[in-house]
Design an enzyme around this catalytic site. Structure first.
Site, PDB file in Angstrom:
ATOM      1  N   PRO A   1      28.285 -28.906   6.006  1.00  0.00           N
ATOM      2  CA  PRO A   1      29.679 -28.857   6.471  1.00  0.00           C
ATOM      3  C   PRO A   1      30.570 -28.240   5.399  1.00  0.00           C
ATOM      4  CG  PRO A   1      29.034 -31.110   5.872  1.00  0.00           C
ATOM      5  CD  PRO A   1      27.795 -30.282   5.806  1.00  0.00           C
ATOM      6  N   ASP A   2      31.594 -27.519   5.819  1.00  0.00           N
ATOM      7  CA  ASP A   2      32.584 -27.003   4.872  1.00  0.00           C
ATOM      8  C   ASP A   2      33.679 -28.072   4.733  1.00  0.00           C
ATOM      9  OD1 ASP A   2      34.795 -25.750   3.605  1.00  0.00           O
ATOM     10  OD2 ASP A   2      33.923 -23.801   4.101  1.00  0.00           O
ATOM     11  N   ILE A   3      33.615 -28.826   3.665  1.00  0.00           N
ATOM     12  CA  ILE A   3      34.478 -30.006   3.491  1.00  0.00           C
ATOM     13  C   ILE A   3      35.946 -29.600   3.465  1.00  0.00           C
ATOM     14  CG2 ILE A   3      34.982 -31.965   1.971  1.00  0.00           C
ATOM     15  CD1 ILE A   3      32.039 -31.541   0.883  1.00  0.00           C
TER      16      ILE A   3
ATOM     17  N   ASP B   1      26.009 -24.556  -0.036  1.00  0.00           N
ATOM     18  CA  ASP B   1      26.318 -24.092   1.325  1.00  0.00           C
ATOM     19  C   ASP B   1      25.220 -24.482   2.306  1.00  0.00           C
ATOM     20  OD1 ASP B   1      28.802 -22.842   0.814  1.00  0.00           O
ATOM     21  OD2 ASP B   1      27.722 -21.284  -0.288  1.00  0.00           O
TER      22      ASP B   1
ATOM     23  N   ASN C   1      24.106 -26.270  -7.283  1.00  0.00           N
ATOM     24  CA  ASN C   1      24.935 -25.166  -7.778  1.00  0.00           C
ATOM     25  C   ASN C   1      25.232 -25.411  -9.241  1.00  0.00           C
ATOM     26  OD1 ASN C   1      25.065 -24.262  -5.168  1.00  0.00           O
ATOM     27  ND2 ASN C   1      27.282 -24.306  -5.040  1.00  0.00           N
TER      28      ASN C   1
ATOM     29  N   LYS D   1       5.877 -35.404  -3.049  1.00  0.00           N
ATOM     30  CA  LYS D   1       6.068 -34.141  -3.766  1.00  0.00           C
ATOM     31  C   LYS D   1       5.155 -33.093  -3.140  1.00  0.00           C
ATOM     32  CE  LYS D   1       5.580 -31.919  -8.236  1.00  0.00           C
ATOM     33  NZ  LYS D   1       4.984 -31.954  -9.551  1.00  0.00           N
TER      34      LYS D   1
ATOM     35  N   LYS E   1      39.618 -20.197   4.680  1.00  0.00           N
ATOM     36  CA  LYS E   1      39.567 -21.673   4.593  1.00  0.00           C
ATOM     37  C   LYS E   1      40.812 -22.315   5.195  1.00  0.00           C
ATOM     38  CE  LYS E   1      35.855 -21.993   1.769  1.00  0.00           C
ATOM     39  NZ  LYS E   1      34.707 -22.861   1.846  1.00  0.00           N
TER      40      LYS E   1
ATOM     41  N   LYS F   1      39.208 -15.569   0.892  1.00  0.00           N
ATOM     42  CA  LYS F   1      38.726 -16.959   1.014  1.00  0.00           C
ATOM     43  C   LYS F   1      39.858 -17.917   1.366  1.00  0.00           C
ATOM     44  CE  LYS F   1      35.142 -17.940  -1.162  1.00  0.00           C
ATOM     45  NZ  LYS F   1      34.163 -18.081  -2.232  1.00  0.00           N
TER      46      LYS F   1
END
Ligand code: C5P
Length: 401
Positions: free
Chosen positions: A308-310, A280, A211, A290, A344, A340
């Site tokens: 995982p969503d930490i 994500d 990201n 490679k 969350k 959000k």
């Protein structure tokens, strides 16, 4: 430093090889917007010339109580009354000993006696055996009990050729310590855990998913939390940022490594700030070598697994710390960030517009909690981080009346 106020530092320089680094510290102070009055002991003038420090600070250097700068002849009172902080770098064993025992036989030691309530910081510098000497340690302990800050010393190679603890902190670190003198210790005794930077999810030996995140906001939060007295751990994805001063840093690459590091550090944490831009998804399979292009054949299909969503995991735990999320949106900032926060399960969410913050040194954001929205105007990321922490502290359970 906030631009509305010019702070005045009295910088004492005592005798030691590290006195040459006081020149760099003076330059950094002036560059950061402080006015600086240098005071040198007679021994310090053997190591660097007052003319150098006068040129760098833009003021005559005070070296002798019998040749005062003040019209009334009382430099030891006048200089310290005008100061917002008194810093001694380097602080020799002799200077520390006098300050700890209330002795005043030259201008710097009398200034230390007359310091009253102004923040005072000493940066010791001496040979490792001198630093380890019981009398020096006793004096340092005494000064700490008297409310004097001791910055360093660092470990490493010494001017005498020996290696050990006793080197003066680098001027850049002393400047950070000086800036911290002016921050209220709202987070003293608190543990703050921060994720920052991007994650990198390998696909093959050279490719991967990531990201956009410079890490600057997370680094600013770590520094601001340290300045406000917290014990800070930063779980950092791959960035170009230097290791932050005063903060314990754990470097990770993938989201799963970040999750494991967060879970391992969670015990006793009071505040968890998830500033990282976590990928994500990750490639479902990591190729060993490679992947090669196959002539005109269709490109390979990349299959993804969710990461995982930490933040959501931490927020859902019993006895979770006070959790703060970040949302980088491309549009409709407030509505998206509000949704959000609820999704969350966190009490506070910081929303910003991604394209207006990526890689920049400044940012603007909105703080969203159950009560509503608070807009924080554009400013340096460090100032914004300091402000965000004030808002966090005011919302922490034990702080509410
Ligand atoms: O879902 P989204 O990525 O937009 O949420 C952003 C917030 O959630 C940030 O605070 C980010 O650090 C955190 N997050 C996380 N783990 C993920 C994804 C996001 O902690 N896998």
């Amino acid at each position: 430093m906030d631009s509305l106020q010019t702070r005045h530092i009295v910088l004492g320089v005592s005798g030691g090889v590290a006195a040459y680094k006081a020149c760099e510290l003076t330059r950094l102070l002036v560059k950061a917007g402080y006015t600086t009055q240098v005071v040198m002991t007679a021994a310090a003038t053997r190591f660097v010339g007052p003319a150098t420090l006068q040129a760098l600070s833009g003021r005559p250097v005070a070296t002798d109580q019998w040749q005062p700068l003040a019209a009334n002849g009382m430099d030891h009172i006048e200089l310290v009354r005008a100061a917002d902080a008194l810093v001694v770098a380097p602080a020799s064993a002799d200077c520390i000993g006098k300050a700890a025992n209330g002795l005043g036989d030259d201008l710097l030691s009398t200034l230390l006696l007359a310091r009253d309530t102004i923040p005072t910081l000493l940066a010791p510098a001496m040979n490792r055996a001198m630093w380890a000497n019981a009398s020096v340690q006793r004096n340092v302990q005494r000064l700490r009990m008297d409310g004097v800050g001791i910055a360093g010393p660092a470990s490493g190679e010494q001017a005498c050729g020996e290696v050990g603890e006793g080197r003066m902190l680098e001027p850049e670190s002393i400047l950070l310590e000086i800036e911290a003198l002016f921050q209220p210790k709202r987070l003293a005794g608190r543990r703050v855990l921060i994720t920052a930077g991007p994650t990198f999810e390998p696909w093959d030996a050279v490719r991967g998913l990531t990201n956009r995140s410079s890490g600057k906001m997370g680094w600013a939060l770590a520094r601001a939390a340290w300045e406000q007295g917290a014990e800070v751990t930063l779980v950092a994805g791959p960035t170009a940022q230097a290791t932050p001063y005063g903060v314990s840093t754990i470097e990770v690459e993938t989201a799963r490594e970040m999750r494991d590091a967060v879970q391992a550090e969670l015990k006793g944490v009071d505040v968890f700030i998830a500033a990282a831009a976590v990928a994500d998804w990750r490639p479902a399979r990591v190729e060993a070598g490679k992947l090669k292009k196959q002539g005109d054949a269709r490109p390979p299909v990349l299959e993804l697994d969710p990461n995982p969503d930490i933040l959501a995991e931490v927020a859902a735990q019993p006895e979770a710390p006070f959790c703060v999320g970040f949302a980088a949106e491309a549009d409709d900032l407030i509505a998206n960030a509000q949704a959000k926060r609820v999704r969350k399960g966190v009490p506070l969410l910081v929303g910003n517009l991604g394209p207006q913050t990526f890689g920049r040194d400044d940012n603007a954001c909105v703080l969203i909690d159950a009560q509503g929205v608070l807009e924080l105007p554009r400013g340096a990321k460090l100032d914004l981080a300091r402000r965000i922490l004030v808002e966090i502290v005011s919302r922490m359970p034990s702080q509410q009346s």
